[in-house]
Design a protein around this motif. Structure first.
Motif, PDB file in Angstrom:
ATOM      1  N   TYR A  76     107.036  23.122 132.442  1.00 26.05           N
ATOM      2  CA  TYR A  76     108.350  22.534 132.153  1.00 26.05           C
ATOM      3  C   TYR A  76     108.257  21.009 132.146  1.00 26.05           C
ATOM      4  O   TYR A  76     108.722  20.344 131.216  1.00 26.05           O
ATOM      5  N   MET A  78     107.701  15.746 125.014  1.00 24.33           N
ATOM      6  CA  MET A  78     108.848  15.426 124.156  1.00 24.33           C
ATOM      7  C   MET A  78     109.126  13.929 124.177  1.00 24.33           C
ATOM      8  O   MET A  78     109.459  13.331 123.147  1.00 24.33           O
ATOM      9  N   LEU A 121     115.508  19.561 126.441  1.00 21.14           N
ATOM     10  CA  LEU A 121     114.482  20.459 126.967  1.00 21.14           C
ATOM     11  C   LEU A 121     115.138  21.762 127.431  1.00 21.14           C
ATOM     12  O   LEU A 121     116.173  21.736 128.098  1.00 21.14           O
ATOM     13  N   SER A 132     111.554  22.490 119.783  1.00 21.51           N
ATOM     14  CA  SER A 132     112.750  22.083 120.525  1.00 21.51           C
ATOM     15  C   SER A 132     113.644  21.190 119.681  1.00 21.51           C
ATOM     16  O   SER A 132     114.859  21.423 119.566  1.00 21.51           O
ATOM     17  N   THR A 166     110.181  26.173 126.897  1.00 19.33           N
ATOM     18  CA  THR A 166     109.178  26.207 127.968  1.00 19.33           C
ATOM     19  C   THR A 166     108.435  27.542 127.932  1.00 19.33           C
ATOM     20  O   THR A 166     107.206  27.591 128.048  1.00 19.33           O
ATOM     21  N   LEU A 208     106.078  19.761 129.231  1.00 19.90           N
ATOM     22  CA  LEU A 208     106.802  19.767 127.961  1.00 19.90           C
ATOM     23  C   LEU A 208     107.784  18.596 127.910  1.00 19.90           C
ATOM     24  O   LEU A 208     107.954  17.953 126.869  1.00 19.90           O
ATOM     25  N   CYS A 209     108.407  18.314 129.040  1.00 16.54           N
ATOM     26  CA  CYS A 209     109.316  17.170 129.127  1.00 16.54           C
ATOM     27  C   CYS A 209     108.573  15.880 128.782  1.00 16.54           C
ATOM     28  O   CYS A 209     109.053  15.060 127.989  1.00 16.54           O
ATOM     29  N   ARG A 232     114.294  14.367 125.842  1.00 20.82           N
ATOM     30  CA  ARG A 232     114.085  15.182 127.042  1.00 20.82           C
ATOM     31  C   ARG A 232     115.360  15.897 127.487  1.00 20.82           C
ATOM     32  O   ARG A 232     115.294  16.880 128.210  1.00 20.82           O
ATOM     33  N   ALA A 255     107.384  21.182 121.731  1.00 20.22           N
ATOM     34  CA  ALA A 255     108.274  20.026 121.629  1.00 20.22           C
ATOM     35  C   ALA A 255     108.885  19.948 120.233  1.00 20.22           C
ATOM     36  O   ALA A 255     110.083  19.669 120.072  1.00 20.22           O
TER      37      ALA A 255
END
Length: 278
Positions: free
Chosen positions: A24, A31, A43, A94, A48, A27-28, A40, A91
């Protein structure tokens, strides 16, 4: 995506939960690197899970590192890293989905919310354009889904299966991109279709009261014995996902993915069913 693909934290081992948080946070961070710090804020648990699924299929997690949190410099977080583009791809998905969700929100919302969405749309459009250059196949899948969804929802009497199909087909196509053979493609497609159908239906059930109040399209409006129909369709979508998932031989993050599919998703279903029955 809408944040319904969640873990059941109480049923995870401590090391599994720490690994989940690290993906998590990873990935934040990705991004922020690929798009901007503002990205972010979109997210989600769903993407995730997508990142975890990719890394599990590819066995690409290279380890974990402790660094300062991007939001709170006084806090240290554990970040997962991958040897491939799993985090970058998640990302991209997203921001692509956020952009097309914004288009849908503009069409469905009242004046004030529609104005707010129009203000942020250029930001999302810029992120989506950058993501589409790198992953054009993801953007095309999302664009096709949005067009099909809008067409289906123009019919106030659209059948439930037809309304859920665009979202289900979208996630089915996204996961199928990872297949190395026809047999795996069928499995990944089935998992994605079941998950996509579940997400659409559970979101529709969650928004049912609001959609009735605002006069928005919802596939459950006008259905007799609505609660049982919702329960049966969600259960069928989960069963479809679970049956296909059982055909996979995962290694990395398997415990987390098991938890999501066998405990997290049923918990989400029960929460929604409890909400609509009260």
């Amino acid at each position: 995506m809408f944040g319904y693909i969640r873990i059941q934290k109480s049923e995870l081992l401590v090391r599994e939960y720490e690994a989940y948080k690290s993906v998590y946070c990873g990935l934040c961070r990705q991004m922020g690197r690929d798009y901007s710090r503002l990205s972010r804020f979109i997210l989600s648990y769903d993407c995730t899970f997508y990142a975890i699924f990719l890394m599990s299929l590819r066995r690409s997690c290279t380890g974990f590192e402790r660094k300062c949190c991007r939001f709170n410099p006084l806090k240290r977080c554990t970040y997962c890293s991958a040897e491939d583009d799993a985090l970058s791809k998640a990302a991209a998905l997203s921001v692509i989905l956020a952009y097309y969700k914004t288009l849908d929100d503009i069409a469905d919302s009242g004046f004030f919310k529609r104005t707010a969405y129009r203000i942020v749309k250029p930001i999302f459009a810029r992120w989506r354009k950058k993501a589409a250059r790198r992953y054009p196949e993801l953007d095309k899948i999302a664009a096709d889904m949005t067009a099909a969804q809008q067409l289906a929802e123009k019919d106030s009497n659209c059948p439930l299966d037809k309304a859920a199909d665009p979202s289900a087909t979208m996630l089915s196509s996204v996961l199928a991109l990872e297949a190395e053979s026809e047999s795996k493609k069928r499995i990944y497609s089935q998992i994605g279709y079941g998950l996509g159908r579940f997400i659409y239906l559970v979101d529709a059930a969650d928004d049912l009261e609001k959609d009735i109040k605002n006069g928005n399209f919802n596939p459950f409006v006008g259905i007799n014995d609505r609660n049982n129909v919702i329960k049966n369709n969600l259960s069928q979508a989960l069963a479809m996902t679970f049956d296909a998932y059982n055909l996979l031989d995962l290694v990395g993050f398997k415990g987390i993915i098991d938890n999501v599919i066998t405990k997290g998703l049923p918990t989400v279903q029960n929460e929604i069913l409890t909400k609509i029955s009260t």
